[in-house]
Scaffold this active site. Structure first.
Site, mmCIF file in Angstrom:
data_model
loop_
_atom_site.group_PDB
_atom_site.id
_atom_site.type_symbol
_atom_site.label_atom_id
_atom_site.label_comp_id
_atom_site.label_asym_id
_atom_site.label_seq_id
_atom_site.Cartn_x
_atom_site.Cartn_y
_atom_site.Cartn_z
ATOM 1 N N CYS A 273 2.266 14.545 -4.707
ATOM 2 C CA CYS A 273 1.685 14.325 -6.027
ATOM 3 C C CYS A 273 0.425 15.174 -6.152
ATOM 4 C CB CYS A 273 1.364 12.845 -6.254
ATOM 5 S SG CYS A 273 0.114 12.172 -5.141
ATOM 6 N N PRO A 274 -0.066 15.412 -7.355
ATOM 7 C CA PRO A 274 -1.220 16.294 -7.517
ATOM 8 C C PRO A 274 -2.454 15.854 -6.740
ATOM 9 C CG PRO A 274 -0.141 15.975 -9.623
ATOM 10 C CD PRO A 274 0.516 15.030 -8.657
#
Length: 470
Positions: free
Chosen positions: A9-10
């Site tokens: 995920c970012p």
């Protein structure tokens, strides 16, 4: 079917590891051999070997960030968002097994890819890409902000003016801490943010223009918003230069070391100096004056809004956007919003953990055990600690944490609380002079946590097997 999976995920924290855990549990339930490699903030427990990749029938990439795919050339790949893997891992694996999700074969020259071909990417591809670029820059910036901010806060423990030469309370140690934290680490915040965004868009070629764009944001006084714009300008300008300027082979070597940096820096800098900097500076001035003019009632409304947004997606895009905005305001000398965001961000895990302790019949045995760790996550300002509970019962948990965080944010702003540190959770209160109105700040956090717990008592159903209280 032999499946290997990557989760990312970012932010590289909650969703990455929640997706990993849920995929492994679902695979075990389905009797499916599955290896998972995480690409998050902590080094993965397992890395694919060449044999793992050769044996794999499908490579499942559950990611909302750029992934290096060069290892998977000529393999069948299925791309999904990491959120889908975190929320419905079993359904995802069943869709892979049934053929509902059709893999695409990577070419032999596969390399880095931001997720093209993902089955859920089409309707939100542009927004998703912008978010990934933005969060990449923010994640690169955050360690500088945290380290610098806490060192500045430590310098304040010697006295608010102890770092000022000639002051009656001057301390060489305080000045050293201030120089390291404020003069160096914190001063790099804007160039690093802009650099990270630009690099995410155009790769290593975008580093120079991004860094210069961030410095131009400082020179023009356009601050945080200017650095954001500079990062995107630098990235897309660099991308256009790389893609559309072609040189003869004899001089092609000049492109990465001369043509691209020269043109990208010139164009980005000129746009910042001539078009972007001054309007953003004026806008920031208006915003600063507006925030400074707010009375208690209006401050409470702003804190309520900030708090609700921080809690709603528990570390997701909305949370990061609000916190990023609050951190940007710190560079303008406004410290109330970041205090409200930090208080509100602690409430979801703390409120849920409190509910697992006081209202045990509402939670499973596993949730009650997890609650012990959730206290620590909440005190550390890791809002993502609430995610497992929200995934299990979103219609009840999310309203409860949004209400609690909204109350905490409103009280924090109304009581005039402010924080010189952008992170650190409850632990920064032990550093003198960092939190303004400590008692009010603790009251805001406690009130929000209690409200969340009480709402969960009222609206959450008992688990199927009653548990004796106490």
């Amino acid at each position: 079917m032999n499946i290997i999976a990557i989760t990312a995920c970012p932010t590289g924290v909650a969703h990455t590891y929640l997706a990993e855990s849920n995929l492994k549990k679902a695979a075990l339930k389905l009797g499916l051999p599955l290896l998972v490699e995480t690409q998050g903030a902590v080094e993965s427990d397992y890395f694919f070997t060449q044999e793992d990749i050769q044996r794999a029938d499908v490579v499942l990439i559950a990611a909302d960030k750029t992934i290096d795919r060069s290892r998977f050339a000529n393999k069948n790949v299925i791309d999904v968002s990491v959120t889908r893997a975190a929320k419905d891992a079993e359904g995802l694996l069943k869709a892979v097994l049934s053929g509902e999700l059709v893999p695409h074969r990577l070419p032999a020259d596969a390399g880095e890819d931001a997720g093209a071909g993902r089955e859920d990417a089409a309707p939100r591809s542009f927004i998703a890409q912008v978010y990934v670029h933005l969060i990449t820059g923010v994640n690169l910036m955050i360690p500088f902000v945290i380290a610098g901010g806490i060192l500045i806060a430590l310098s304040f423990s010697f006295g608010i003016t102890a770092a000022t030469p000639g002051d009656a309370h001057f301390s060489p140690i305080a000045k050293m801490l201030s120089d390291i934290g404020g003069g160096s680490a914190f001063a790099l915040m804007l160039p690093i943010l802009s650099l990270g965004i630009s690099q995410s868009i155009s790769g290593k070629m975008g580093i120079v223009a991004g860094a210069v764009g961030g410095m131009m944001a400082i020179h023009t006084g356009s601050g945080f918003l200017g650095a954001l714009i500079a990062g995107f300008l630098a990235g897309y300008i660099t991308l256009l230069i790389v893609n559309y300027i072609h040189l003869p082979k004899a001089v092609a070597g000049l492109k990465p070391i001369l043509i691209v940096p020269l043109l990208s820096v010139l164009l980005t800098g000129a746009l910042m100096a001539l078009m972007i900097g001054e309007p953003i500076k004026i806008l920031l001035g208006w915003l600063t004056a507006f925030l400074n003019s707010l009375g208690n009632a209006n401050s409470a409304l702003l804190g309520l809004l900030f708090g609700m947004m921080v809690a709603f997606d528990m570390g997701g895009p909305l949370n990061k956007t609000v916190c990023m905005f609050a951190i940007g305001l710190m560079s303008s000398g406004i410290y109330g919003p970041i205090a409200a965001c930090m208080a509100a961000g602690m409430v979801p895990p703390l409120g849920i953990a409190l509910a697992t302790t006081l209202f045990r019949r509402k939670f499973t045995e596993q949730e009650r055990e997890t609650g012990k760790v959730t206290y620590i996550l909440g005190l550390s300002f890791i809002t993502e600690g609430a995610i497992p509970y929200a995934v299990a019962d979103p219609l009840r948990v999310i309203p409860a944490i949004v209400a609690g965080s909204g109350l905490a944010g409103a009280l924090s702003m109304m009581l005039g609380c402010a924080s010189q540190a952008p992170h650190g959770g409850i632990f920064v209160i032990f550093i003198p002079n960092v939190i303004t109105h400590v008692a009010g700040y603790l009251l805001a956090i406690a009130a929000g946590s209690v409200l969340t717990a009480l709402i969960l008592l009222c609206i959450k159903k008992d688990v199927s097997v009653p548990v004796k209280q106490g």
